[in-house]
Design an enzyme around this catalytic site. Structure first.
Site, PDB file in Angstrom:
ATOM      1  N   LYS A  14      -4.400  52.053 -14.623  1.00 42.08           N
ATOM      2  CA  LYS A  14      -3.710  53.060 -13.794  1.00 42.08           C
ATOM      3  C   LYS A  14      -2.345  52.551 -13.335  1.00 42.08           C
ATOM      4  O   LYS A  14      -1.351  53.259 -13.433  1.00 42.08           O
ATOM      5  CB  LYS A  14      -4.579  53.436 -12.576  1.00 42.08           C
ATOM      6  N   ARG A  89     -10.505  59.449  -4.693  1.00 47.32           N
ATOM      7  CA  ARG A  89     -11.630  58.643  -5.188  1.00 47.32           C
ATOM      8  C   ARG A  89     -12.966  59.197  -4.734  1.00 47.32           C
ATOM      9  O   ARG A  89     -14.006  58.631  -5.076  1.00 47.32           O
ATOM     10  CB  ARG A  89     -11.493  57.234  -4.618  1.00 47.32           C
ATOM     11  N   ARG A 128      -7.035  38.925 -15.122  1.00 53.37           N
ATOM     12  CA  ARG A 128      -6.018  39.125 -14.084  1.00 53.37           C
ATOM     13  C   ARG A 128      -6.329  38.266 -12.861  1.00 53.37           C
ATOM     14  O   ARG A 128      -5.431  37.743 -12.205  1.00 53.37           O
ATOM     15  CB  ARG A 128      -5.930  40.607 -13.689  1.00 53.37           C
ATOM     16  N   ARG A 134      -5.669  38.670  -6.036  1.00 50.39           N
ATOM     17  CA  ARG A 134      -6.425  39.782  -5.442  1.00 50.39           C
ATOM     18  C   ARG A 134      -7.837  39.314  -5.120  1.00 50.39           C
ATOM     19  O   ARG A 134      -8.547  38.827  -5.994  1.00 50.39           O
ATOM     20  CB  ARG A 134      -6.446  40.995  -6.391  1.00 50.39           C
ATOM     21  N   ARG A 145     -17.257  47.150  -7.793  1.00 50.22           N
ATOM     22  CA  ARG A 145     -16.209  48.189  -7.889  1.00 50.22           C
ATOM     23  C   ARG A 145     -16.545  49.181  -9.005  1.00 50.22           C
ATOM     24  O   ARG A 145     -16.357  50.389  -8.839  1.00 50.22           O
ATOM     25  CB  ARG A 145     -14.845  47.532  -8.174  1.00 50.22           C
TER      26      ARG A 145
HETATM   27  P1  AP5 Z   1      -4.082  47.800 -14.136  1.00 49.18           P
HETATM   28  O1  AP5 Z   1      -2.963  48.587 -14.661  1.00 49.18           O
HETATM   29  O2  AP5 Z   1      -3.863  46.945 -12.945  1.00 49.18           O
HETATM   30  O3  AP5 Z   1      -5.363  48.743 -13.920  1.00 49.18           O
HETATM   31  P2  AP5 Z   1      -5.805  49.579 -12.656  1.00 49.18           P
HETATM   32  O4  AP5 Z   1      -6.586  50.724 -13.169  1.00 49.18           O
HETATM   33  O5  AP5 Z   1      -4.623  49.838 -11.792  1.00 49.18           O
HETATM   34  O6  AP5 Z   1      -6.773  48.510 -12.006  1.00 49.18           O
HETATM   35  P3  AP5 Z   1      -7.007  48.178 -10.460  1.00 49.18           P
HETATM   36  O7  AP5 Z   1      -7.770  46.905 -10.428  1.00 49.18           O
HETATM   37  O8  AP5 Z   1      -5.751  48.235  -9.671  1.00 49.18           O
HETATM   38  O9  AP5 Z   1      -7.927  49.386 -10.077  1.00 49.18           O
HETATM   39  P4  AP5 Z   1      -8.743  49.668  -8.824  1.00 49.18           P
HETATM   40  O10 AP5 Z   1      -8.979  51.119  -8.904  1.00 49.18           O
HETATM   41  O11 AP5 Z   1      -9.940  48.816  -8.689  1.00 49.18           O
HETATM   42  O12 AP5 Z   1      -7.789  49.157  -7.646  1.00 49.18           O
HETATM   43  P5  AP5 Z   1      -7.010  49.845  -6.468  1.00 49.18           P
HETATM   44  O13 AP5 Z   1      -5.863  48.994  -6.140  1.00 49.18           O
HETATM   45  O14 AP5 Z   1      -6.777  51.286  -6.739  1.00 49.18           O
HETATM   46  O15 AP5 Z   1      -4.639  46.897 -15.339  1.00 49.18           O
HETATM   47  C1  AP5 Z   1      -5.673  45.959 -15.115  1.00 49.18           C
HETATM   48  C2  AP5 Z   1      -5.380  44.690 -15.950  1.00 49.18           C
HETATM   49  O16 AP5 Z   1      -5.458  45.037 -17.323  1.00 49.18           O
HETATM   50  C3  AP5 Z   1      -3.982  44.129 -15.717  1.00 49.18           C
HETATM   51  O17 AP5 Z   1      -4.032  42.729 -15.774  1.00 49.18           O
HETATM   52  C4  AP5 Z   1      -3.167  44.703 -16.901  1.00 49.18           C
HETATM   53  O18 AP5 Z   1      -2.089  43.887 -17.260  1.00 49.18           O
HETATM   54  C5  AP5 Z   1      -4.222  44.780 -17.987  1.00 49.18           C
HETATM   55  N1  AP5 Z   1      -3.987  45.888 -18.924  1.00 49.18           N
HETATM   56  C6  AP5 Z   1      -3.481  47.121 -18.654  1.00 49.18           C
HETATM   57  N2  AP5 Z   1      -3.419  47.880 -19.767  1.00 49.18           N
HETATM   58  C7  AP5 Z   1      -3.932  47.118 -20.763  1.00 49.18           C
HETATM   59  C8  AP5 Z   1      -4.139  47.363 -22.151  1.00 49.18           C
HETATM   60  N3  AP5 Z   1      -3.805  48.524 -22.733  1.00 49.18           N
HETATM   61  N4  AP5 Z   1      -4.693  46.380 -22.884  1.00 49.18           N
HETATM   62  C9  AP5 Z   1      -5.023  45.178 -22.317  1.00 49.18           C
HETATM   63  N5  AP5 Z   1      -4.833  44.884 -21.001  1.00 49.18           N
HETATM   64  C10 AP5 Z   1      -4.298  45.854 -20.234  1.00 49.18           C
HETATM   65  O19 AP5 Z   1      -8.067  49.789  -5.284  1.00 49.18           O
HETATM   66  C11 AP5 Z   1      -8.490  48.549  -4.754  1.00 49.18           C
HETATM   67  C12 AP5 Z   1      -9.437  48.791  -3.591  1.00 49.18           C
HETATM   68  O20 AP5 Z   1      -8.737  49.463  -2.534  1.00 49.18           O
HETATM   69  C13 AP5 Z   1     -10.644  49.683  -3.876  1.00 49.18           C
HETATM   70  O21 AP5 Z   1     -11.733  48.956  -4.417  1.00 49.18           O
HETATM   71  C14 AP5 Z   1     -10.951  50.236  -2.497  1.00 49.18           C
HETATM   72  O22 AP5 Z   1     -11.627  49.304  -1.716  1.00 49.18           O
HETATM   73  C15 AP5 Z   1      -9.563  50.430  -1.906  1.00 49.18           C
HETATM   74  N6  AP5 Z   1      -9.026  51.775  -2.178  1.00 49.18           N
HETATM   75  C16 AP5 Z   1      -7.912  52.077  -2.911  1.00 49.18           C
HETATM   76  N7  AP5 Z   1      -7.731  53.407  -2.962  1.00 49.18           N
HETATM   77  C17 AP5 Z   1      -8.739  53.963  -2.254  1.00 49.18           C
HETATM   78  C18 AP5 Z   1      -9.120  55.287  -1.974  1.00 49.18           C
HETATM   79  N8  AP5 Z   1      -8.432  56.332  -2.442  1.00 49.18           N
HETATM   80  N9  AP5 Z   1     -10.238  55.492  -1.234  1.00 49.18           N
HETATM   81  C19 AP5 Z   1     -10.961  54.460  -0.753  1.00 49.18           C
HETATM   82  N10 AP5 Z   1     -10.671  53.173  -0.993  1.00 49.18           N
HETATM   83  C20 AP5 Z   1      -9.564  52.925  -1.732  1.00 49.18           C
HETATM   84 MG    MG Z   2      -4.123  49.410  -9.797  1.00 51.14          MG
END
Ligand code: AP5
Ligand code: MG
Length: 198
Positions: A14, A89, A128, A134, A145
């Site tokens: 994402k 979410r 990562r 993180r 997660r």
């Molecule tokens: P990346 O692009 O970082 O993927 P992502 O989907 O953004 O992964 P996240 O870990 O950020 O998702 P998340 O939903 O758990 O975290 P968030 O910050 O939203 O890519 C991942 C890795 O893969 C990177 O190293 C990248 O380089 C690599 N990659 C990318 N594309 C690739 C490809 N094509 N091939 C190979 N490698 C690739 O949320 C974190 C926490 O915050 C949640 O758990 C929750 O506690 C809280 N939170 C956030 N939003 C909310 C909400 N709306 N409601 C409640 N809690 C929330």
């Molecule tokens: Mg992310």
């Protein structure tokens, strides 16, 4: 405004794809995860609450997130549009978003769901975790997660399918290949909009 939701499990790309969409379409990137990590870094009251949930791989309560997003959305009025990354979410959050956008006569134009298998997600996130700093990029928290995503977040898909704005995008392959798939879907929305105006 063009209002995009980028959706998918942890590690589905994402954040990576959002950056490319922002560059190509000039949208504002709203990542609730990044906003929460910034609050945590600054040691704010919101950050202290968020940390308790994030470190366990659980969701931060809806009212906290919706309050934070409401404030952020206000700052995006008058821009070309937004890409929401990591929000909504829960179905509660999706309903709140609908109401917030409706106040401005707006709606979600497209939800792009990045589809990636669990093994690949775990592989990406563990890799990562070696450098990201993180606190949620470790084996146990990653598993939690992904479970929370399946149990609590996937119902959001049906909510948007019902509105006819859901698009599935294969989330494996190179970053550029995936982005090209995303572009096809986004351009179709823009094209449809232009033909309606005419
Ligand atoms: P990346 O692009 O970082 O993927 P992502 O989907 O953004 O992964 P996240 O870990 O950020 O998702 P998340 O939903 O758990 O975290 P968030 O910050 O939203 O890519 C991942 C890795 O893969 C990177 O190293 C990248 O380089 C690599 N990659 C990318 N594309 C690739 C490809 N094509 N091939 C190979 N490698 C690739 O949320 C974190 C926490 O915050 C949640 O758990 C929750 O506690 C809280 N939170 C956030 N939003 C909310 C909400 N709306 N409601 C409640 N809690 C929330
Ligand atoms: Mg992310």
């Amino acid at each position: 405004m063009l209002n995009i939701v980028i959706f998918g499990p942890p590690g589905s790309g994402k954040g990576t794809q959002s950056k490319k969409v922002v560059e190509a379409y000039g949208l504002e990137h709203i990542s609730t995860g990044e906003m929460l990590r910034s609050e945590m870094k600054n040691g704010t009251a919101l950050g202290v609450i968020a940390k308790k949930h994030i470190d366990k791989g659980h969701l931060v309560p809806d009212h906290v997130i919706v309050g934070m997003l409401t404030r952020k959305l206000k700052t995006c009025r008058g821009t070309k549009g937004i890409i929401l990354d990591g929000f909504p979410r829960t179905v509660n959050q999706a309903e709140a978003l609908d109401q917030l956008l409706a106040q401005y006569g707006d709606q979600v134009d497209i939800l792009l769901n990045l589809e990636v298998e669990d093994e690949e997600l775990i592989k990406r996130l563990l890799k990562r975790g070696e450098t990201s700093g993180r606190t949620d990029d470790n084996g146990n928290t990653i598993a939690e997660r992904i479970l929370v995503y399946k149990q609590v977040t996937t119902p959001v898909i049906d909510f948007y399918k019902g509105k006819g704005v859901y698009r599935s995008v294969k989330g494996t392959g190179s970053v550029d290949e995936i982005f090209a798939r995303m572009q096809t879907a986004i351009d179709a929305v823009l094209h449809e909009r232009m033909t309606k105006v005419k």
